[in-house]
Design a protein around this motif. Structure first.
Motif, short mmCIF file in Angstrom:
data_model
loop_
_atom_site.label_atom_id
_atom_site.label_comp_id
_atom_site.label_asym_id
_atom_site.label_seq_id
_atom_site.Cartn_x
_atom_site.Cartn_y
_atom_site.Cartn_z
N PHE A 143 0.80 -1.22 0.00
CA PHE A 143 0.00 0.00 0.00
C PHE A 143 0.84 1.27 0.00
N SER A 144 2.15 1.13 -0.11
CA SER A 144 2.98 2.33 -0.30
C SER A 144 2.98 2.76 -1.77
N ILE A 145 2.27 2.01 -2.61
CA ILE A 145 2.16 2.35 -4.03
C ILE A 145 0.68 2.62 -4.32
N CYS A 182 -1.81 7.07 0.73
CA CYS A 182 -1.41 5.77 1.28
C CYS A 182 -2.31 5.39 2.47
N GLN A 183 -2.58 6.36 3.35
CA GLN A 183 -3.42 6.07 4.52
C GLN A 183 -4.83 5.70 4.10
N ALA A 184 -5.38 6.41 3.15
CA ALA A 184 -6.74 6.09 2.70
C ALA A 184 -6.81 4.68 2.12
N ALA A 185 -5.79 4.31 1.36
CA ALA A 185 -5.77 2.97 0.77
C ALA A 185 -5.64 1.91 1.86
N ALA A 199 -3.54 -4.65 4.04
CA ALA A 199 -2.39 -3.76 4.24
C ALA A 199 -1.43 -4.34 5.28
N LEU A 200 -1.97 -4.89 6.36
CA LEU A 200 -1.12 -5.52 7.37
C LEU A 200 -0.38 -6.71 6.78
N ALA A 201 -1.10 -7.53 6.05
CA ALA A 201 -0.47 -8.72 5.46
C ALA A 201 0.59 -8.35 4.45
N ALA A 202 0.39 -7.22 3.76
CA ALA A 202 1.30 -6.83 2.68
C ALA A 202 2.61 -6.25 3.19
N ASP A 203 2.67 -5.87 4.48
CA ASP A 203 3.92 -5.34 5.02
C ASP A 203 4.22 -5.97 6.37
N LEU A 204 4.07 -7.29 6.43
CA LEU A 204 4.39 -8.07 7.63
C LEU A 204 5.65 -8.87 7.36
N LYS A 205 6.64 -8.73 8.24
CA LYS A 205 7.88 -9.49 8.09
C LYS A 205 8.09 -10.39 9.30
N ARG A 206 8.58 -11.57 9.02
CA ARG A 206 8.98 -12.50 10.08
C ARG A 206 10.46 -12.26 10.34
#
Length: 306
Positions: A43-45, A187-190, A198-205
């Motif tokens: 969602f940064s794009i 970005c916030q609105a998206a 959005a959480l899943a798209a920028d989650l790192k293990r």
């Protein structure tokens, strides 16, 4: 063919911009190159950026292709299309694998502490003497990636090179003066329109160190405080469903603050060992904000002293 690609989990604005702009530079230099990724965009794009006339190539790498890695250096997180033995260059700003790549590639491994990998790509355009020929969309992508990754120049790793690169690129493409606010608000609105995605798209293990929560989600928005107030139950419920040891780093550009959400005591303790912070009902407010790469650097340093 030289395939310019990045990580496996997702493609953020920095990786996306670097892939496209560096492939363009290589082609300008007479090296056949394609910007390729099999990872989903995060969602940064936002839609305005996606509407710019720049895209990744629909190309399937062949047996003899070489690979350039941008905005990633961890061998565990490459795009699965990468053949490790055929990597010829790495351009990144994340710590942890500098020695590994220097031993393999020598000076073709450019991994250094700087605000954005996009700045490193800008420096390559400049060093090649080809900056006047950069396309409008590549210049706009690199400039926006620098805005995002430096947290509008408030990030801990922001350098004078990041600032100079942005100023030069913004002049090239004539970005509006209010573009930073517009970009982060979009970005916030998206993100708020599809929060779980959005959480899943920028989650790192976090597999490199045990000094940080194992699951580390991050988002950069215009007003993170408002986002947390509106959506905390949904955020916590989803992250807890992924595992017990988690945190969210919500970076607020408007306030130059970070909001850390971590409800498990063990997760909070890991972070408190790295920084002197105060937790109130599972939230810590960090000023100035820190990015995941900043915390990773702290965690790796802490590990080396144990």
């Amino acid at each position: 063919m030289r395939v310019v690609t990045s990580g496996s989990a997702y493609l953020d604005i920095d990786a996306y911009a670097c892939c496209i702009a560096y492939a363009e530079l290589l082609n300008r230099q007479g090296i056949n190159a394609r910007a390729v990724s099999s990872a989903p965009l995060n969602f940064s794009i936002p839609s305005t950026v996606l509407d710019w006339p720049s895209t990744l190539d629909s190309y399937l790498p062949g047996p003899g292709d070489e690979f350039v890695l941008v905005d990633v250096c961890d061998p565990h997180h490459f795009d699965p299309l990468v053949v490790l033995e055929q990597v010829v260059e790495v351009i990144d700003h994340h710590p942890g694998f500098e020695t590994y790549w220097t031993q393999i590639l020598g000076t073709a491994a450019d991994i250094r502490p700087i605000g954005a990998a996009a700045t490193l790509v800008f420096l390559r355009w400049e060093a090649a003497g080809l900056l006047p020929m950069i396309s409008q969309h590549s210049a706009a992508l690199l400039a926006t990636a620098i805005l995002d990754n430096t947290l509008y120049f408030t990030g801990q790793l922001t350098t004078s090179q990041d600032r100079r690169a942005y100023e030069c690129l913004a002049r090239c493409v004539r970005l509006a003066a209010n573009w930073p606010e517009q970009y982060f608000a979009e970005c916030q609105a998206a993100i708020e329109s599809d929060l779980i995605a959005a959480l899943a798209a920028d989650l790192k293990r976090m597999t490199v160190t045990d000094q940080l929560p194992h699951l580390f989600a991050q988002m950069t928005v215009w007003d993170a405080g408002a986002l947390i107030r509106r959506h905390r139950p949904a955020i916590a419920r989803w992250l807890a469903g992924q595992g017990d040891d988690w945190m969210l780093n919500a970076i607020s550009i408007r306030e130059s603050k970070g909001y850390w959400l971590a409800e498990a005591a063990a997760s909070q303790q890991k972070l408190s060992h790295l920084l002197s912070i105060e937790w109130q009902e599972g939230i810590a407010v960090i000023e100035p904000s820190l990015q995941r790469k900043d915390l990773l650097k702290l965690a790796l340093s802490a590990s080396s002293f144990q």
